[in-house]
Design a protein around this motif. Structure first.
Motif, PDB file in Angstrom:
ATOM      1  N   SER A   4     -38.589 -40.414  58.465  1.00  0.00           N
ATOM      2  CA  SER A   4     -39.668 -39.877  58.948  1.00  0.00           C
ATOM      3  C   SER A   4     -40.191 -40.824  60.050  1.00  0.00           C
ATOM      4  N   VAL A   5     -41.017 -40.190  61.004  1.00  0.00           N
ATOM      5  CA  VAL A   5     -41.432 -40.862  62.300  1.00  0.00           C
ATOM      6  C   VAL A   5     -42.907 -40.302  62.478  1.00  0.00           C
ATOM      7  N   LEU A   6     -43.644 -41.265  63.059  1.00  0.00           N
ATOM      8  CA  LEU A   6     -45.071 -41.024  63.397  1.00  0.00           C
ATOM      9  C   LEU A   6     -44.916 -41.297  64.856  1.00  0.00           C
ATOM     10  N   ILE A   7     -45.393 -40.141  65.878  1.00  0.00           N
ATOM     11  CA  ILE A   7     -45.455 -40.351  67.399  1.00  0.00           C
ATOM     12  C   ILE A   7     -47.030 -40.475  67.394  1.00  0.00           C
ATOM     13  N   VAL A   8     -47.480 -41.481  68.203  1.00  0.00           N
ATOM     14  CA  VAL A   8     -48.815 -41.831  68.701  1.00  0.00           C
ATOM     15  C   VAL A   8     -48.971 -41.821  70.005  1.00  0.00           C
ATOM     16  N   GLU A   9     -49.353 -40.538  70.681  1.00  0.00           N
ATOM     17  CA  GLU A   9     -49.264 -40.328  72.229  1.00  0.00           C
ATOM     18  C   GLU A   9     -50.298 -39.483  72.470  1.00  0.00           C
ATOM     19  N   ASP A  10     -51.259 -39.693  73.262  1.00  0.00           N
ATOM     20  CA  ASP A  10     -52.490 -39.191  73.734  1.00  0.00           C
ATOM     21  C   ASP A  10     -52.280 -37.746  74.890  1.00  0.00           C
ATOM     22  N   GLU A  31     -44.613 -36.572  62.455  1.00  0.00           N
ATOM     23  CA  GLU A  31     -46.226 -35.963  62.540  1.00  0.00           C
ATOM     24  C   GLU A  31     -46.568 -36.663  63.857  1.00  0.00           C
ATOM     25  N   VAL A  32     -47.445 -36.045  64.421  1.00  0.00           N
ATOM     26  CA  VAL A  32     -48.102 -36.667  65.848  1.00  0.00           C
ATOM     27  C   VAL A  32     -49.612 -36.908  65.632  1.00  0.00           C
ATOM     28  N   LEU A  34     -52.847 -37.829  68.320  1.00  0.00           N
ATOM     29  CA  LEU A  34     -53.079 -37.801  69.636  1.00  0.00           C
ATOM     30  C   LEU A  34     -54.188 -38.998  69.967  1.00  0.00           C
ATOM     31  N   LYS A  35     -54.756 -39.637  68.964  1.00  0.00           N
ATOM     32  CA  LYS A  35     -55.936 -40.465  69.269  1.00  0.00           C
ATOM     33  C   LYS A  35     -55.623 -41.586  68.054  1.00  0.00           C
ATOM     34  N   TYR A  36     -56.140 -42.892  68.385  1.00  0.00           N
ATOM     35  CA  TYR A  36     -56.111 -44.062  67.653  1.00  0.00           C
ATOM     36  C   TYR A  36     -56.658 -43.731  66.176  1.00  0.00           C
ATOM     37  N   GLU A  37     -57.868 -43.285  65.967  1.00  0.00           N
ATOM     38  CA  GLU A  37     -58.403 -43.005  64.660  1.00  0.00           C
ATOM     39  C   GLU A  37     -57.658 -42.058  64.065  1.00  0.00           C
ATOM     40  N   GLU A  38     -56.853 -40.989  64.751  1.00  0.00           N
ATOM     41  CA  GLU A  38     -56.026 -40.043  63.834  1.00  0.00           C
ATOM     42  C   GLU A  38     -54.764 -40.754  63.370  1.00  0.00           C
ATOM     43  N   LYS A  42     -53.457 -41.533  59.289  1.00  0.00           N
ATOM     44  CA  LYS A  42     -52.305 -41.048  58.990  1.00  0.00           C
ATOM     45  C   LYS A  42     -51.201 -42.280  58.419  1.00  0.00           C
ATOM     46  N   ILE A  43     -51.299 -43.357  59.101  1.00  0.00           N
ATOM     47  CA  ILE A  43     -50.571 -44.462  58.741  1.00  0.00           C
ATOM     48  C   ILE A  43     -51.170 -45.070  57.313  1.00  0.00           C
ATOM     49  N   GLN A  44     -52.626 -44.941  57.068  1.00  0.00           N
ATOM     50  CA  GLN A  44     -52.948 -45.342  55.744  1.00  0.00           C
ATOM     51  C   GLN A  44     -52.572 -44.356  54.626  1.00  0.00           C
ATOM     52  N   ASN A  45     -52.592 -43.156  55.054  1.00  0.00           N
ATOM     53  CA  ASN A  45     -52.294 -42.236  53.921  1.00  0.00           C
ATOM     54  C   ASN A  45     -50.705 -41.767  53.786  1.00  0.00           C
TER      55      ASN A  45
END
Length: 231
Positions: A4-10, A31-32, A34-38, A42-45
């Protein structure tokens, strides 16, 4: 094996491009954010195996801020994605110890190599001990990979240099290299193995640790320099 991979890209188009590349190489869950808060939520949950972090996120906090949170609170490995670095940003990024960098504009091959190498390092790190022990006149002393600057070979033994000390090891440089490679060490010379995260500068065929120069061997130069992210 499921990964599983998280993409953080605005930038949504770039995020979609990364998602398609990851799907093509068999990543099962993506999962993607688009913002720091989002991304933070996701990272915490959600449990991820790897994160791809855009350095230049819009807003008050960027990808390096997110990486620092991950280092403090999580055990999530990450790769930085970026188009450029000024020196201050580069210094901040280096301190977070990313597994790799993917430079924009990227293609499928660069993403594939960066992600597959990251998963390879993750697998090795899971098998590797968090610290090693070296013999000293006072007995066995613990040394973590992060403390080591470089290792120098002397025939069938080697000398391990830290920022404050040095230790003689009765093993060949090759056997030490096999143990330290998962922690970001690279061979730059037949007699030297270095911790790439501790390099102060590179100049005129040498890597420096503070003011100590280590030669880059001709046979190792091209491979080593190909791993360096240049602006």
């Amino acid at each position: 094996m499921e990964r599983s991979v998280l993409i953080v890209e605005d930038e949504p188009l770039i995020a979609d491009d990364l998602l398609y590349h990851l799907e093509d190489i068999g990543i099962s869950t993506i999962e993607v954010a688009l913002k720091y808060e989002e991304a933070l939520e996701k990272i915490q949950n959600t449990q991820f195996d790897l994160a791809l972090l855009d350095v230049n996120l819009s807003g008050n906090r960027d990808g390096i801020d997110l990486a620092n949170f991950i280092k403090r609170q999580q055990s999530l490995p990450f790769i930085f994605i970026t188009s450029y670095y000024d020196q201050d940003t580069l210094n901040r990024a280096k301190e977070t110890d990313p597994l790799a960098y993917i430079l924009k504009p990227f293609d499928k091959r660069e993403v594939t190599v960066g992600v597959e190498m990251a998963f390879h390092k993750i697998a090795l790190l899971k098998q590797a001990p968090s610290r090693f022990y070296v013999r000293d006149k006072d007995g066995l002393l613990p040394v973590t990979p992060d403390e080591i600057l470089y290792v120098e070979a002397f025939d069938n033994y080697a000398k391990v240099f830290t920022e404050t000390n040095s230790h003689i090891i009765s093993h060949t440089l090759k056997s030490i290299e096999d143990k330290l490679t998962p922690f970001g060490f690279d061979r730059v010379h037949k007699s030297y193995l270095i911790n790439t995260s501790k390099i102060s500068r590179i100049n005129d065929g040498y890597v420096f640790f503070n003011e100590t120069p280590i030669p880059i061997g001709r046979a190792y130069k091209n491979i080593f320099m190909s791993k360096i992210a240049l602006l």
